[in-house]
Structures are given as C-alpha cells and as structure tokens.
Enzyme design. Structure first.
Site, PDB file in Angstrom:
ATOM      1  N   ASP A   3      -6.368  -2.933  -4.644  1.00 28.03           N
ATOM      2  CA  ASP A   3      -4.960  -2.553  -4.800  1.00 28.03           C
ATOM      3  C   ASP A   3      -4.046  -3.633  -4.221  1.00 28.03           C
ATOM      4  O   ASP A   3      -3.057  -3.336  -3.557  1.00 28.03           O
ATOM      5  CB  ASP A   3      -4.690  -1.209  -4.128  1.00 28.03           C
ATOM      6  CG  ASP A   3      -3.347  -0.603  -4.562  1.00 28.03           C
ATOM      7  OD1 ASP A   3      -2.860  -0.955  -5.658  1.00 28.03           O
ATOM      8  OD2 ASP A   3      -2.786   0.207  -3.803  1.00 28.03           O
ATOM      9  N   GLY A  51       8.033   3.903   6.058  1.00 24.47           N
ATOM     10  CA  GLY A  51       7.875   3.961   4.609  1.00 24.47           C
ATOM     11  C   GLY A  51       6.824   4.959   4.220  1.00 24.47           C
ATOM     12  O   GLY A  51       6.169   5.587   5.056  1.00 24.47           O
TER      13      GLY A  51
END
Length: 923
Positions: free
Chosen positions: A133, A17
């Site tokens: 995050d 990814g």
C-alpha cells in the site's frame, strides 16, 4: 478521543488523522516524557477479528524492520475496552501527499526522497515483507529531510504462518496498485516497485500517474493506459529518471526492476550527476521520458517457466480487474487452497455417469438434487450448486479423479464433500455416494448405495440422503426427520428443470424457457421452476415475466427462508417495487455471501433500474464481479460486465470477457453481442468483417442484440449502422432500431423518411414511436410534423396500438395502458405546439383513470412529468424541479420495451434544472 484523555500512560494531545485502517493521535508518553503517535483501530472495525489480526500484523511487520527510513514501532497494546493500538515514534514533518498538493518538487529533492524510499523497500523486501500500500500519504519526510515509510497495515509476510492477504485478495489504493494486485494475482516485491514508480511520477509531475472519477476509472487506467510522458510535464527531469519510472510502471511485472537495490543504483548515479551539474548517465540517457522503454539498464526479473504473466490465466479475471478492490475474495483462483476449511460446509460434486444418454443429465443434476435435499435435512450449510459446477468447469477438473475432486473441495473451502456415480442398466438406476472429510484426503466413509427403477428417482435420492446422514451423524438420528422434498415430486418435471438449468447456464435463454415451460406443465406447483421461468422469460421478452414470479412466491411455502426471500425479491422487482427488491437482495447476500443467484439478481436490479433513478449503472460491477468470482461460467453476469466495460471504455477488460465467450460461452445467443462490441470498440476492421459475415442465416435477435449493444453500450452509432446496412430490415424489432440510430447520428431527415415509409404498414405503434422521438428533445423542433403526428395519434385506436407488431404481448401492457400511452405522448406534442389548455384537459382525464396494478410508479410519474411541463411553461422552474424530484421512476424492467417507461425527457429536464442550481453531481 479528546485532548487530555489518558490511555494507559499516554496522554492524548490531538488527533492527527484517520485512514482505512486506523485513527492516529499525537500523545505524550508520561513515563519517558516523549511525544509519540498512537494508532487505534477504527471503532466500526473494533469487533472485526480479521481487522484486528491485520492491525497486529502491521505492528509486527514494521517493528521487525529496524531501519532509518521506516517508522519506529515502540509497542502494541490494548485498552481496557478491548481497543488495539500501536505506539509509534512521532515525527515533525509532512507526507508526500501534502508536498505534492503544495506543488511538484525539484529533481534533486525527488531523487533524494526516492533513494531513501527505495532503501526502506529494500529492507522490507529482504525481510520477506511486501508493503502493498505504498502511496504518498504513507511516506513522511521529516523536517530534517529524513524519509519515513509508514503503514504496513496491508503488508504481506511472505514467509509467515499467518497470511491474511493471500492470492485472490486485493488490498491497497487503486492508483498505486500494480496490475497484478488489481487482478488478484500473485504479488511479490515488484508490486511495491510499481507503486514506487507511481509515487515518483506524482512527486515530479505534480499529477497522479493514474487518475479517474472513480476507483473503477483509476483501476482501468492502471490496467490499460500509460501516464503522459514526464518529458511533457517536466522536461527538466533527466532521461534516466524518466526511464526508471517508466520501467517501474510496466504493466508486466517481468518488465520491472527485479529488486529495490537495482532502483537505488540508478538513483544514486543520477543524484551524483545532477549534483555535479551534468546530464543523466547510462544507456538510453537521451531516450524518451515517461511512456517509452528507453532509459537506464535495469536488471529485470527473468521470465519463469510456463510463461507466467501479470494477469492470472483463468475465467473471471477481467471482472476482478475492475472490481477486485471492492471486496476481499476468499478463493484462490490458481486452484490452490486459499481459505480455512469450514467444517459444517458441504459441497456435492458432479457424479460420474454410465448408461443411456437419456439420463446423462443426472451426472451434473445430482449436484442440484442432493444439495437441496441435504440442506433441507438440516445437514448444515451447503455450497451453491452453481458455484460447484462453475468451479469444476473453470478448473477443468476430472470428477473421476480423487485428487482433482479433493482439490476442488479445498478451493471451495468445504469441510466435507460428496462424490459418486450414477449407473443405469436396463431401466434400473444405481446411485453410489461417498462422503469425504476434506481435511483427510483419501479417507472416505462407507459408500451409500441405492438401486431402483428410473421412475423411483426421488425415493432413491431420499434413501441416499438418509444413508449419507446416517454415516455423518452417528447417534444423531433424530435429525433425519427433517428430510423433506423442497423441489417437486415429479421426476419428469425435475428432468425438464435440470435441463433448463443447464441451458440457462449456457446462455441459451429461449431453449431454457421452453424447458421450464415443460417443467411447470408437468408439475404446476413446482416453485423453483416458476422462478427460473420468470428469469428466462425476461431475457426473451416473453409474455409472463411478472406472473411467473408471482406464482413462484405463492408456492414457496415449503422452501427455506433464504429461498423464499430470493423468490420474494424477484416478485417485488417484477411488480415495480424496486427499492424493496434491492433491499431484499442486499439482505440475502449479507447473510449468505456465497449466494450466486442473489448476487446476479442484485446486479440485474442495479444495472437496469438504477440509471433511470439517478444512480450509476457502473455500480452493478460489484455484484456481477462477486457472482463471477463464485461461478466463473455464469453467462448472465459475464454478459452484463461486458456491457459495463464497453460503457466504461475499458477495451482491455472487454476483450478478456470476449475471450471467455470464445472459449466457453460461444453457444450463447448473447456471445455475439459481446463480440460485436469488442470489434467496434477496438476499431479492428477484420473482426468487424467477421461479425458481419456471421450474421448470414442468423435469426433476427442476433443482429438486434449486436446493433443494440454497439449503439448503446459501445456508443458507436456509425458502427451500429454498419451492421444494419447488411441486415434486411424485415423484423419489427430490427426495424425499430433504424430511426433511433439515425437520430443519434444526427440524420434526422433519414429518420423521418424511414418512419414515413412505415406508415404504409397502418400500424399506429409507429406513430407512437415517432412521437417518442419527436418529443424527446433529441431532434430539432418541427411544428408541422408535430401537428400532423398529434392528429394521427388522437385518432389512433388503443386496441390497435396494443396489438402492435413490434411490441411483445407483455401481460400487463393492456389496452388501457396502450390508451394511456397514446394520450401521454399526445399531451407532450400539444405542449410543444403551445396548446396548453388542450394538454391540461388530457392530464385531468388521465388522473381520473385507475392506477395500473403491476406497473409500479408508471402512471404517477407520467402525470407528474406533465405537471412539471406546465410549471416550466409558466416560468415556475423551482416548482417544476420539485415535481420532477418527486418522480419515483420505479417500473418493472419488462415494461421498458415501451417508450413511456423511459421518461427520458423528464430526466433531462430535471438534469438541466439541477445544473442551473449548481448541483452538478446530481445533474
């Protein structure tokens, strides 16, 4: 990288990814014969030292957290080509993002995941690390049910020496960022707990807690709305869990749990109850779920002395709230030093003043004068004067206090700064300046002092700069020859220019325009005064918007390349060369990211020129936000963001901007329109009454701007009519609003009746305005009315239209343009009446006329729109679409006071055709 490729002793197996901070591959460690994950810095960031530091920070942060629920870091290394990569443990499993996409999970599973995730956060927070995050894509659940927290790429090491994510910078993913992150405020562990609440909400409901069509929409939702109650989407979720999540999602960080450990305690209690088959326990177990405050008792952080809230108090915060995540801001809005000093960056601070009031403007004016001269002398880079003044004003700094001036210089990141005084006694002026090294407060060099008559100001400034340069560049005297005046040789002209600058800063555009007029009257070669004259003229629809910009560029030969580029960009925009202008503005801010004026003008270009061309007006938030970050008191930027917030239905952000105007910008004629938007968007009848009461005795432009803003940006036609009802419709500008608002409200008969009354004025411009409404597609077809209107237009005299009472006498709207305008709408009326041959004859005649030199694509676009009408009439919809797509829609903003420039009918037709073809986004 491709499968089989070797990186050190790791063999690439497959790409797993890619995200904003890295590309991840599955690989085999050939030494230890194990599967690992390699995360590489993205190629486009390979030369970015900041990104590399953040990448290393991720590895250090995560590797320091030896915990079962945090991804294990084996190593950090660098390829032969200089690419950094992290070697991580590889886990078989799926992220929470993948699980949510497959559907919501059971309460039991969600609670188990929540406990493990909270434990990971607890371990990180105990080590002084904030993840910043946390989101579903950064949480992996292995096939054995173990939760692994990933990606500490934007973590903040609160106790580390290196702080790449200081206050004033927003990092993360909008839908999971706490309000204080979006507003660039101080962030602690409670920001992670807000993200935890958003993740849990999504895990249980299958829906994002805060969603929208853009990052701005998502940020607005985070700041201003609560997600739907979990009880509506998942009634089986225990009230204690719903209450915990609602508490984590509190807007005010002081209302959230104080620590991750508090969250774990609630979750473990609920898990025990759920597995035992009972209900959730604890106070509030039967309370509301989702949006309320009832639920388990969770310790919250105590309110600190001074009342620190979730949004930092200061100018410009409302703008950062929406646009903060578009860029990383370099200044700490708390007023503390937040960026490394730049040794060759110089800030000239306002001077103290003592003397007669006539020269008081020099206290602040010296910032402009000396900055220009020092920059032109090759002193190095200088801080934009408007940034300096905005910083001093925004912080309320005392320019006579050495500690305050040093703090301002630190906040600006200036390695050196100049302070001083202006003293006038009996017509004699003494200028004293001190050059400071910011790194050594209190250690100023010997002062530079010059004295002379008030009529010798420029000679005095030259001597002052030479003295300052001499103290700064010992042994480098040859550079003194670079000193040159880049403004004007006329003191009278400069005085008017500086007064105009102050008035423009205050949003008093008519007074500023008059001051610039006086400046160029004193010195007709004063390039910067011509430039600012064009800026002010555009705000008051003055005659010479374009020619002033042209004149400025003609005289720009002695300016720096940067300033010449700025003047050229404005010239291009004023001439309808929109794409070239925007490209020039973007190039300037790329090379000079602290150029306030370039950011403002880029925002103006996007705001006014983009929507007619298929773009989003909301894209202007970014440049206006950057301008406000640099200069919080920039009224032009503040007015525009207020309009954008109104368009975006962000009443919270709009109210903060309105608060700014009430505190700092009440003298601006545009402050009233911001107040009006806020009053009608909020539905506050008391404020609406106050707005209306303040109209009494105001010039026509106050009600005009208020009605225009409420109808166009707040999109409240009824509210606009409410204001109009109290305003005597005597000024043509205000009168022109009446029928349009009636049409928006569906009161077509009222609009026609009003226009019928105006015919008694014997002004053919009203017929042209009526033709614009009748052919716009916004009103029901009325053949008899269209036929009568066509007869009147055909007989209208272009000279009479040109001299119309409510259209400004803009220099490029000539009699020829007025005739073209009339014939264009006459052709549209004839097309609507089915008289295609007569309309074709008009188009043929229009094409034979000369192009309009300064009006961009206006003539070409009008002709293309008529051609598309004929193609539609013949059934050639594909051909019509191609013709409409060929329209450039690039015209000077000043031209948009005439209906022709709107091209609304053509844009609507194109939208319909694009929709038919399935291109919904373009439509």
């Amino acid at each position: 990288m491709e499968p089989g490729q070797a990186v050190a002793h790791y063999e690439i197996i497959e790409k797993l990814g890619q995200g904003g901070m890295g590309v991840v591959y599955r690989a085999r460690d050939t030494r230890l014969d194990r599967t690992v994950a390699l995360k590489f810095l993205p190629a486009h960031l390979s030369l970015d030292d900041e990104a590399k530091k953040r990448f290393v920070q991720e590895a250090k942060a995560a590797s320091a957290l030896d915990h079962a629920n945090i991804c294990t870091i084996h190593d950090i290394a660098e390829t032969d080509d200089g690419e950094l990569y992290i070697v991580m443990a590889f886990y078989e499993g799926s992220t929470l993002r993948e699980r949510v996409e497959a559907g919501s999970v059971s309460t039991d599973e969600a609670v188990d995941i929540g406990v493990q995730l909270a434990r990971a956060l607890e371990r990180a927070h105990d080590a002084g690390i904030i993840h910043r995050d946390l989101k579903p894509a950064n949480v992996l659940v292995t096939n054995r049910g173990e939760v692994k927290l990933l990606d500490f790429g934007v973590a903040k090491l609160t106790e580390a020496n290196v702080d790449l994510t200081s206050t004033g910078t927003t990092l993360g993913t909008a839908g999971y960022m706490a309000p204080e992150q979006l507003t660039a405020g101080a962030v602690d562990q409670r920001a992670d707990l807000f993200a935890f609440g958003a993740v849990m909400y999504e895990l249980l409901s299958g829906q994002k807690a805060f969603d929208g069509s853009s990052q701005i929409a998502v940020a607005t939702a985070v700041l201003g709305t609560d997600p739907p109650a979990l009880s509506k989407t998942r009634p089986d979720v225990p009230a204690a869990i719903a209450g915990l999540i609602a508490t984590c999602l509190a807007k005010d960080l002081e209302d959230r749990p104080a620590r991750a450990g508090d969250v774990i305690g609630v979750l473990e209690n609920v898990r025990a109850e759920v597995r035992a088959g009972g209900a959730a326990v604890g106070p509030g177990a039967s309370g509301s779920s989702g949006g309320g405050r009832s639920g388990p008792h969770i310790p919250r952080a105590k309110k600190r002395a001074g009342g620190i809230r979730l949004v930092p108090i200061g100018i410009g915060v409302a703008v950062i709230a929406i646009a903060g995540f578009f860029m990383m801001f370099g200044l700490n809005r708390s007023g503390e030093y937040a960026a490394p000093l730049t040794p060759d960056l110089l800030a000239v601070l306002p001077f103290t003043y003592g003397g007669t009031p006539d020269l008081e403007y020099l206290g602040e004016g010296v910032v402009d004068l000396l900055t220009t001269k020092l920059g032109g002398a090759g002193f190095g880079s200088t801080v934009d004067p408007r940034v300096v003044v905005g910083r001093v004003d925004g912080d309320g700094a005392d320019i006579g206090d050495p500690e305050d001036t040093h703090r301002v210089a630190q906040a600006l990141g200036a390695g050196r700064y100049v302070t001083g005084s202006v003293t006038e006694i009996g017509g004699q002026v003494t200028l004293t300046a001190y050059l400071h090294d910011t790194a050594f407060p209190g250690d100023a060099r010997e002062p530079a002092t010059v004295t002379g008559g008030t009529d010798e100001m420029f000679e005095l400034l030259d001597r002052l700069v030479i003295d300052l340069l001499g103290t700064a560049m010992a042994g480098d005297a040859e550079r003194l020859g670079q000193l040159a005046s880049t403004t004007t040789s006329s003191l009278a002209a400069m005085k008017e220019y500086l007064q105009g600058e102050q008035l423009l800063r205050d949003g008093m555009y008519r007074e500023a325009a008059a001051a610039y007029d006086r400046a160029v009257a004193e010195d007709s070669t004063f390039a910067l005064a011509w430039y600012r004259k064009s800026i002010a003229a555009d705000w008051i629809d003055a005659y010479d918007v374009r020619s002033s910009a042209d004149r400025a560029y003609e005289l720009a030969g002695d300016l720096s390349p940067r300033d010449r580029a700025l003047l050229n960009a404005l010239r291009l925009r004023r001439n309808g060369r929109i794409d070239e202008a925007e490209a020039e503005f973007r190039a300037i801010v790329h090379d000079h990211p602290n150029d306030v004026e370039a950011w403002v003008q880029l925002g103006e270009s996007i705001f006014h020129d983009t929507s007619r061309r298929g773009g989003s007006t909301l894209e202007a938030i970014e440049p206006f936000s950057k301008a406000i970050e640099l200069e919080p008191t920039n009224v032009i930027a503040q007015v525009h963001v207020a309009r954008l917030y109104a368009l975006f239905d962000s009443i919270t952000a709009l109210s903060r901007t309105a608060d700014y105007f009430r505190e700092f910008g009440s003298s601006s004629e545009r402050a009233f329109e911001v107040e009006a938007m806020e009053a009608y968007m909020s539905g506050d009848t008391l404020r609406q009454a106050e707005v209306k009461s303040r109209l009494e005795g105001k010039p026509w432009f106050y009600p005009f701007y208020a009605v225009h803003a409420v109808s166009r940006f707040a999109r409240d036609a009824a509210g606009a009519q409410d204001i109009l009802n109290l305003v005597p419709a005597e000024d043509p500008y205000v009168m022109a609003l009446v029928p349009g608002i009636a049409v928006v409200r569906g009161k077509y008969d009222d609009a026609y009746a009003y226009l019928a009354e105006l015919r008694g004025l014997e002004d053919p411009m009203w017929d042209l305005f009526e033709a614009f409404l009748v052919t716009s597609g916004s009103v029901p077809p009325a053949p008899e009315r269209a036929a009568s209107l066509a007869t009147r237009l055909a007989a209208a005299d272009p000279l009479a239209i040109h001299q119309a009472s409510f259209i400004p006498p803009y220099e490029d709207l000539t009699v020829e343009v007025a005739g073209f305008h009339r014939d264009y709408f006459l052709a549209l009326l004839l097309i609507d009446l089915g008289r295609l041959d007569d309309a074709r004859a008009i188009l043929s005649e229009l094409r034979s006329r000369d192009d309009f030199q300064y009006l961009g694509s206006l003539k070409r676009d009008a002709e293309r729109s008529l051609e598309a009408e004929f193609q539609l009439a013949s059934g050639d919809r594909a051909g019509a679409l191609e013709t409409l797509r060929s329209m450039e829609t690039a015209v000077p903003h000043a031209l948009t006071v005439w209906p022709l420039a709107d091209m609304g009918r053509a844009r609507f037709q194109r939208a319909e055709l694009e929709r038919e073809l399935g291109d919904i986004e373009t439509a």
